[in-house]
Every structure is written in C-alpha cells, then in structure tokens.
Design a protein around this motif. Structure first.
Motif, PDB file in Angstrom:
ATOM      1  N   GLN A 169       0.819  -1.208   0.000  1.00 42.82           N
ATOM      2  CA  GLN A 169       0.000   0.000   0.000  1.00 42.82           C
ATOM      3  C   GLN A 169       0.853   1.258   0.000  1.00 42.82           C
ATOM      4  OE1 GLN A 169      -2.948  -0.070   3.092  1.00 42.82           O
ATOM      5  NE2 GLN A 169      -3.854  -1.988   2.398  1.00 42.82           N
ATOM      6  N   HIS A 170       2.057   1.184   0.542  1.00 48.37           N
ATOM      7  CA  HIS A 170       2.916   2.371   0.562  1.00 48.37           C
ATOM      8  C   HIS A 170       3.376   2.713  -0.843  1.00 48.37           C
ATOM      9  CE1 HIS A 170       6.927   4.418   1.491  1.00 48.37           C
ATOM     10  NE2 HIS A 170       6.008   5.245   1.909  1.00 48.37           N
ATOM     11  N   ILE A 171       3.952   1.749  -1.529  1.00 44.76           N
ATOM     12  CA  ILE A 171       4.345   1.897  -2.938  1.00 44.76           C
ATOM     13  C   ILE A 171       3.929   0.619  -3.644  1.00 44.76           C
ATOM     14  CG2 ILE A 171       6.237   2.219  -4.577  1.00 44.76           C
ATOM     15  CD1 ILE A 171       7.792   3.678  -2.377  1.00 44.76           C
TER      16      ILE A 171
ATOM     17  N   ASP B  96       3.595  10.041 -12.023  1.00 48.63           N
ATOM     18  CA  ASP B  96       2.813   8.834 -12.336  1.00 48.63           C
ATOM     19  C   ASP B  96       2.772   8.498 -13.829  1.00 48.63           C
ATOM     20  OD1 ASP B  96       2.212   7.981  -9.818  1.00 48.63           O
ATOM     21  OD2 ASP B  96       0.287   9.003  -9.707  1.00 48.63           O
TER      22      ASP B  96
ATOM     23  N   ARG C  81       8.257   9.011 -10.419  1.00 46.94           N
ATOM     24  CA  ARG C  81       7.987   9.631  -9.120  1.00 46.94           C
ATOM     25  C   ARG C  81       8.919  10.835  -8.960  1.00 46.94           C
ATOM     26  NH1 ARG C  81       5.895   6.589  -4.610  1.00 46.94           N
ATOM     27  NH2 ARG C  81       7.520   7.510  -3.313  1.00 46.94           N
TER      28      ARG C  81
ATOM     29  N   ARG D 146      -8.311   8.523  -0.635  1.00 42.83           N
ATOM     30  CA  ARG D 146      -7.432   7.920  -1.638  1.00 42.83           C
ATOM     31  C   ARG D 146      -6.045   8.557  -1.625  1.00 42.83           C
ATOM     32  NH1 ARG D 146     -11.987   8.955  -4.817  1.00 42.83           N
ATOM     33  NH2 ARG D 146     -10.862  10.360  -6.202  1.00 42.83           N
ATOM     34  N   SER D 147      -5.760   9.337  -0.597  1.00 43.13           N
ATOM     35  CA  SER D 147      -4.452   9.990  -0.520  1.00 43.13           C
ATOM     36  C   SER D 147      -3.369   8.952  -0.229  1.00 43.13           C
ATOM     37  CB  SER D 147      -4.466  11.061   0.571  1.00 43.13           C
ATOM     38  OG  SER D 147      -4.722  10.489   1.838  1.00 43.13           O
ATOM     39  N   PRO D 148      -2.119   9.282  -0.539  1.00 45.78           N
ATOM     40  CA  PRO D 148      -1.028   8.301  -0.364  1.00 45.78           C
ATOM     41  C   PRO D 148      -0.905   7.816   1.076  1.00 45.78           C
ATOM     42  CG  PRO D 148      -0.302  10.154  -1.705  1.00 45.78           C
ATOM     43  CD  PRO D 148      -1.646  10.529  -1.176  1.00 45.78           C
TER      44      PRO D 148
ATOM     45  N   ARG E  18      -3.039   7.693   6.294  1.00 45.49           N
ATOM     46  CA  ARG E  18      -2.828   8.305   4.981  1.00 45.49           C
ATOM     47  C   ARG E  18      -2.540   9.805   5.107  1.00 45.49           C
ATOM     48  NH1 ARG E  18      -4.184   5.128   0.682  1.00 45.49           N
ATOM     49  NH2 ARG E  18      -5.112   3.112   1.229  1.00 45.49           N
ATOM     50  N   THR E  19      -2.098  10.374   3.987  1.00 48.76           N
ATOM     51  CA  THR E  19      -1.681  11.769   3.965  1.00 48.76           C
ATOM     52  C   THR E  19      -2.796  12.705   4.404  1.00 48.76           C
ATOM     53  OG1 THR E  19      -0.149  11.277   2.163  1.00 48.76           O
ATOM     54  CG2 THR E  19      -0.713  13.588   2.506  1.00 48.76           C
TER      55      THR E  19
END
Length: 879
Positions: free
Chosen positions: A610-612, A632, A649, A823-825, A834-835
């Motif tokens: 989930q992180h990357i 992206d 990125r 849906r933020s990183p 999340r962010t």
C-alpha cells in the motif's frame, strides 16, 4: 490455547528477535518484537510487523517436480544425484555448481559448502551475498587478516560522530536507524554525517549531508586520510604498535589527495562542507563509520572500503566503545554464510582456500581427500560459465538470480541453455523457478529450525512454529540426502540442525588456538535441549568462555601473520561507466521501505504494497520538466542491455541528472521492471561484487491511449498492452495496465468469457471510460475500470472490499465507498495512516512528529515513516 516462541526475523542483517504467538483453535499467528533480544529490544520495522501476513500455503511449492511432473522426494533426489554424477563423470567436478543465499540458515549453508568443497572437490559454490557484502569481506581480510566486523550496535549509539555512507538505513535497516535516532535525541551534541548522492530518508537526521558525485566515495576518504596526516590528527603510537605499511600508504595518499579544493571538486561538493566533515572527524575520537551497498556495490568497492579502514586505523579508532568501522549487511544470514565458507573463494570456519595448511586441516576434520584446491567461480563468473557450457549442472537455493544478478537477460539465456537446473524454494513461481528442470519444495520461515548471524556477529535461533506444509522439507535435509546418494553418507549422517551446528562449532575450534577469528568452540557440545534454548550470543565464543564478545581488536592484535593491521594504498578510481548523450542519466538501484529483495515474501502482504504499489523511477523535478513528463506517467528506462517500463515519481532528493529504481519488481509482478536487466556485469576485480549503483540510461516518455485497473478472482488473459503490474490479496488479483490501442467492450467480454456468464456494465465511450463487472453463478469474478488516464478509484480499499464481498451495487460500480473515501497516499503502513488524515491533524495544531503520533499513531511503531512525517510538516509550514 496460545503458544509463544522466540525466533529471528528473516529479512535484513539487523537480525531482530521476534516473539510469535500461535493459537491452535483459531489457526492465527501474530508477531511482535522480542523485548529481550539485544539487536532490537522489542522494536520491529513494518516488514517484520507484517510477517504473519506472509505465511500460509497460498503460492507455495508443496511437491517436488522433475521435468514438469510431480514426483516423490525419492524420485526427485535420485534424479538430482544421477544427473549430477553423470555430469561430473563426463565433464569433471567443476562442471557442477551451487548458487546459494544469505536467506539460508547456517546449518543449510554448512552442509551445502561441505558437499561441494569437501567431497565433490570443486569450489563452485557461491552466494547471492556476493552481491551485497563480499567487498567488505575482502577489505576486512586485507586490513585485519580476517573477515571481522570489529564493532557492535551499541557503538552506533555511543559515537559522538556517526558517519553513514552508502546506506539509506532509515529504510533498509530501520530498527538500527531508530536506535541511532533515540541516541541522538538523548545526546543532541552527537553529530551525524550522511554521505549519499541522494537526499534519502536517512539524511533527515543528518547534521551534514554530503551529496557527492556518484562513485566518488574513494576520493572523499582518501582525501580524509591526507587531511588527518596534514593536521597531525593521527595516532602515531597506535600506528607504530599495531599496524604496518603506513608510510607507503600515507606517502601515496598525500601525493594525490592533499588538496581539499581538488578533492571537493572531484566529489562535487563545496570545500566548506568537505572541511566541516574533515574537521569533525579529526576532532572526534568516538567516531563510527557505517558503510553498506553504496560503498560495496562498486567496481572499486574494496579500495573504497579500504580507504575507510585506513582512516580508522590511522586514528586508532577500532576496538573501542563508540569508535569502529562498521559494515552493515543486507541479508539475515549473510554473516552466517561467511562463517561456513559460502563464498567461492573461502573455506569453512573463516579458512582460506589458497592456504594448504587450512586445506589439510579441513580435510582431516571432515575425513576427506577431495578438498577443493583452488577458488571457485564467483557469482557473475559462475553464470558466464553456465552460459558458455563450462558448468552444465547448477543447484540454486533460496534465491532468484534472474532478477538479482546484473545483465539479467544474459542470466536467463544461460539457464535456458543449461543441461540441468535445480531450484529449491518455498514459493511456486519466481522468474528463476520458471526455468527449473527440477523443483524442490523448501521449508520456509516458521517451518524450519536453525541459526542466523547478524551484522554485529550475533548468532540467533530461528525456530519452527508451523508444520511443514505438503511435502516441503528443510534445505539441509535435501542436501544431505543427495550427498548420501553420491556415496558420501558417512559424512552427512545428520539427523537434526542441532547436529550440524555442533559440527560447525567444533570445526571453528579445531586446531584454532586463537589463530582464527571465528571460534564458537564453547557451543560445540550443546545438547539438543541447549541448542533449542540457545540465547543470542556474539562470536567469538571460544571454549574457554561461554559469554560472547562485543568488540574485536580491543588489544590491538589482528589475525595477520605478525598480528598487525595492514594499511593498503587505495588509489581512488572514477566510476566504471559514464553518462553520454545517448544515456544522459546515471541510474542508482536499491531497496525501498516496505519491500524485500524480489518480493517472494513481502509481495504476499497487501499492506506492504500500500505504501508503494508499483515499480517506479525517481527523478528530480528539473529532469521531469526537461523530459516533458509528470508524476505517475509511464516512461521507458533503457540502454543497450535492456528496457524497463515504470512510472515516474518526483523526488527532490535526487541530484539532477541521476535516477533511482528499486530492485524488487520482476516478471511475476510486472511486465518490464527487472532493473538489473539494465545493469552491466562490471565487478570489483578483488571481491567480484557487481557495480549496481552507477548505470548510464536513457529515459523517454511512453504515451498510453488507455489505462485500466482489473480485479479478478483467477488470473485472466490480458488485452494487448505495454505495461502491467499486479498484486494480490485474499485470493484476488489486482492489475494496473496501460496500452496503445484501446480495447472495446466486445473484445474484453470475449477475452474473459470463460470465467464470466453475466456482465454488468457502465460504458461512457464518449468520455473514454468503461466499467465492467463480471459474474459467474451470481458471484463477482472480475471488475474493470478503463479510462484515458489512470482510473481514479481507491485501489487498496477496493481490493479489500471485493475480496471480503462487502460492496453494494453502487459502490461496486463506482469503485469507492458511497460516502467517498481517502485515496491519498499511505504514509504509515503499520497503522494505515494516509496523507489526508495527517494533513487534517496538522491543521488542527498537531505540528510535531510526536504530536502527530499521539493523534494518529503514525510513526509510533517502527518509525520508518518519520522522515515523511517531517516532510509533511515542512510543506504545511511553508504553505
């Protein structure tokens, strides 16, 4: 009833202790840090915390296979022995090879090395540890006369100056890094210097970050020695009493590196920063230099490591609390492999294959007259020999060389052409396993017993807490069974890992008398129960005492013939390759925070992806602008050896003109992301370790007419594309795809007709969007969103919701919660923060890392996300 057992994490060389709790009634497993283990004292990184996610029988190889047919172990072992014997009889002992791994246990490693070097009579056994720490081995042996890591983790906390070079410890060795963070918080006057062309998460702790030109480390440390001499900051008494060849090395160093202006220019840094570092080093007796892959993975890595050792010897900063050079290893048992002679140019118990006395000693101990008499082929040379037919049989254990070796496409061709390829692994599908003639189901972590040795020489037990699934068996057992079939049963009649360990320990003490650094003779007579309860202990542990040894060379005596450490003249060399007009970017490769090696284990954990979730290339914003690419966007990263297709990125920590790609993704997880297919097989001439850190590449935008996200219960054929990447959870697969020609609804339905009997669709042809939900027997079988750009859905939430059948019809069509969703990183993998949640907390006044942790729990477990929390705070303050 819940049962608890202490074991050791199977990931990096930190060697963290874990406490595993199993509940037979619920068949559940949980993993926590072992509070009493000296390496981690209860801490775990996010990968260690997610270990329970990676166990189970899904994706496991459970039955031996010979030529694609499932067979019994008896037939598989007979086939291996027959083909090996036939090859040896026809082409000689050097026509067979073992390629092993730092993820084997010491007991597995010991019998593999014993069989090859002791009874087959060839030294053609090498290890993937060649790729990460063989440079440090060679540098240690030149300077100390032995492969000895002098210090311990406590030294990193006691140092007044900590120099971290060639290591992003915050992500690669996070538990040790957090020990350093805590030490600096307790002693703010402690200084940290980070030497790295990239500004990584590790550099967030630094008082000084030296963003040197890639490959210029040797010039920096050679210049440091010259500065130490010119400032009379050397320890003359120590040099005279405990070293040799100082004058030769000093004169050569002064002749070439005495001008700080020239050194700074060569390293691409300001002379003020250079001299700040040099002055701090001069003025700080308690200095530790931690070095890792940025030093090791170089065409002149042994000399770079030697330059570091020269500086410590010149100041007498070795064998003292808070003063030592420290090579930190990448794999859980890289050190254990060194102990048993897992490298092609070593013998067991830190003995030398070129030393006839050592060969005689080993032959008498093992009762063999077939001890290998010359070094075997190192990893890259070994696969070259497979390619040209000199090696015709190879047994690969617990590693994935089609992904991890340089010039990886050539490695593929070599294995395709090889007469017999045997692969032992615990998973059923890797790039390497796909080319195996014989596949052996190995026991995995939690299913096998043995020992590992971490970066500070600490031997710890890995203990089984799960049954071996199917017909999986430990590697040591399979090796011993083959040895018996080859006629060597008398030397391989082991009935347990404990029996192997006792012989390993006894060999270390055999005719040693203090002449060899590795001595664990006090453990040679452990009874099975004592072995089972063995507590972590740092070698050497000679027969005269049972307690371990924290620091080596305390008395100033080394393992050279005269007991003196040796200075080596290490003339710096430029990077082996340079950029040009066709290949203007210098590519660096390495690990990321939440993944490990080729993802055979971590790729099974949904939360670690989930992180990357996708392969990528990091670029500076200025380079993105010059290429005309955005965050992206898909790009081609290519050179004459190969090509990768990955997403861009933005990373302002990159120096313009450089790029970074992770080593993890492979053909099982992505369409074209094996970064080592781009890396040339250029190696250090002494260690044989490849130069993974400086590869010239070109980068060009890849235009896509469509992108899609596909979820399916079973693997589905894909429409024609130029990119895909997959992950899975609870038996469901998620694929992100992109391509040049947009497929129609009719084409997609026909492609998946065998899995679907009913379709629900939302088709917005004019807007370029397609949503498809496929059913079979009333159950969802697949879900697709296809758009001109990357579909805007909450990917992680959707994968979880579909796998757990928690979607209503509207949510299923939208691909998100009816009430929306975050849906933020993802920033904190441990606590799924999340962010957006963090930004809200900052806006509410939680404006320190500690305050964010108290509010959201982010950063309160492994600490790996703390650098990202700091960046968020900085951005919010600027805004």
């Amino acid at each position: 009833m819940t049962a608890c057992i202490n074991s050791t994490c199977p990931y990096c060389g930190v060697g963290c202790g874990v406490t595993v709790s199993t509940n037979a009634a619920t068949e559940s497993v949980s993993v926590q840090g072992d509070q009493l283990h000296p390496a981690n004292q209860g801490r775990l990184c996010v990968k260690g915390s997610a270990l329970a996610d990676t166990i189970g029988v899904n994706s496991r190889l459970l039955q031996p296979q010979v030529d694609s047919e499932e067979v019994s172990w008896v037939k598989a072992l007979d086939s291996i022995a027959t083909r090996m014997r036939k090859t040896i009889d026809e082409y000689g002992p050097d026509s067979v090879a073992f390629y092993v791994s730092g993820q084997l246990l010491t007991e597995d490693y010991y019998v593999a090395n014993k069989l090859m070097k002791g009874f087959i009579g060839s030294a053609n056994i090498d290890t993937n540890s060649r790729l990460c720490m063989s440079t440090a081995v060679a540098a240690h042996k030149r300077a100390f006369g032995s492969d000895t890591v002098p210090g311990c983790y406590e030294d990193l906390e006691l140092a007044d100056l900590l120099v971290i070079t060639g290591s992003n410890m915050a992500w690669t060795h996070p538990v040790v890094y957090q020990r350093i963070v805590a030490a600096k918080k307790a002693r703010p006057n402690m200084r940290v210097v980070v030497i790295d062309p990239r500004r990584t998460a590790t550099a967030e702790l630094a008082d000084l970050h030296l963003a040197i030109t890639p490959g210029s480390d040797g010039y920096l440390f050679d210049g440091l020695l010259a500065w130490l001499i010119s400032q009379r900051a050397i320890d003359s008494r120590y040099i005279l009493a405990h070293t040799e060849e100082y004058l030769t090395a000093a004169r050569a160093c002064l002749a070439r590196s005495s001008d700080p202006l020239a050194v700074a220019a060569r390293c691409g840094i300001s002379v003020d920063d250079l001299l700040t570092f040099y002055r701090w080093y001069c003025d700080t007796p308690r200095t530790v230099t931690v070095f890792s892959q940025g030093i090791n993975q170089s065409a002149s890595g042994v000399d770079k490591a030697g330059a570091i050792l020269n500086c410590h010897l010149a100041c007498g900063r070795i064998g003292k609390p808070g003063a030592t050079p420290f090579s930190i290893t990448g794999q859980p048992n890289a050190m254990g492999g060194r102990e048993v002679g897992g490298l092609a140019n070593q013998l067991a118990a830190h003995m030398d294959i070129d030393n006839p006395q050592h060969r005689d000693l080993l032959g008498r101990f093992w009762g063999s007259e077939s001890i290998a008499e010359k070094p075997g082929l190192k990893a890259v040379d070994m696969f070259d020999a497979i390619a040209d037919g000199r090696i015709r049989f190879v047994w690969i254990m617990a590693t994935n060389p089609l992904v991890s070796l340089p010039d990886a496409n050539r490695v593929r061709k070599a294995l395709v052409a090889c007469d017999c390829v045997v692969v032992s692994d615990c998973v059923d599908d890797t790039d390497t396993m796909r080319l195996a003639d014989i596949k052996l189901p190995a026991a995995g972590w939690g299913e096998k017993d043995g020992t590992v040795t971490n970066s500070e020489r600490c031997i710890s037990r890995q203990r089984a807490f799960l049954p071996q699934p199917g017909n999986a068996r430990p590697d040591w057992w399979a090796i011993c069974e083959v040895a018996k079939r080859l006629g060597f049963g008398h030397a391989f009649n082991f009935d347990s890992p404990a029996a192997i360990f006792r012989e390993h320990a006894a060999l270390s003490a055999f005719e040693n008398k203090g002449r060899r650094d590795f001595d664990i003779g006090a453990l040679a007579r452990l009874k099975d129960a004592e072995y089972n309860s063995l507590a972590p202990v740092q070698w050497p542990v000679p027969s005269s005492r049972r307690q371990g040894t924290a620091r080596m060379f305390v008395d100033g005596r080394f393992f050279t013939a005269n007991g003196r450490a040796c200075f080596v003249d290490v003339a710096p060399k430029p990077a082996a390759q340079r950029c040009d007009a066709q290949h203007p970017f210098m590519l660096n490769t390495g690990r990321i925070r939440d993944q490990w090696h080729t993802m055979t284990r971590t790729g099974r954990s949904a939360r670690l992806l989930q992180h990357i979730a996708e392969p990528f290339v990091e670029l500076h914003e200025a380079d993105m602008h010059s290429l005309g690419v955005s965050e992206d966007q898909l790009v081609r990263v290519h050179n004459s050896l190969g090509e990768c297709v990955v997403r861009v990125r933005r990373q302002d920590g990159q120096t313009p003109g450089t790029a970074f790609m992770p080593i993890h993704w492979n053909d099982c997880f992505a369409s074209a992301a094996r970064v080592d297919s781009l890396v040339a097989a250029i190696c250090d001439p002494i260690s044989g370790q490849p130069a993974f850190k400086q590869t010239p590449v070109a980068i060009s935008p890849l235009r896509s007419d469509w992108q899609a996200l596909l979820l399916s219960r079973a693997p589905l054929p894909l429409p024609k594309n130029h990119y895909w990447c997959r992950r899975e959870q609870s038996g469901w697969q998620m694929l992100l795809m992109a391509g040049a020609r947009r497929p129609s609804l009719a084409e997609l339905k026909q492609l998946w007709a065998s899995e679907v009997d009913t379709w629900a669709e939302l088709d917005d042809e004019e807007g370029g969007d397609i949503r498809l939900v496929g059913y079979a027997g009333g159950e969802v079988r697949c879900w697709l969103s296809l758009s001109l750009n990357r579909p805007e859905v909450d990917e992680s939430w959707l994968l979880t919701a579909v796998a757990e059948a928690e979607l209503n019809a509207r949510e299923l069509a939208r691909g998100m919660l009816a009430t929306g969703g975050d849906r933020s990183p993802l920033i904190c993998s441990c606590h799924q923060v999340r962010t957006a949640r963090l930004q809200t907390a900052i806006a509410e006044g939680h404006c320190t890392v500690e305050a964010l942790g108290a509010c959201t729990r982010a950063g309160t477990n492994c600490g790996s996300c703390i650098p990202e929390l700091k960046q968020l705070l900085v951005v919010s303050a600027v805004a």
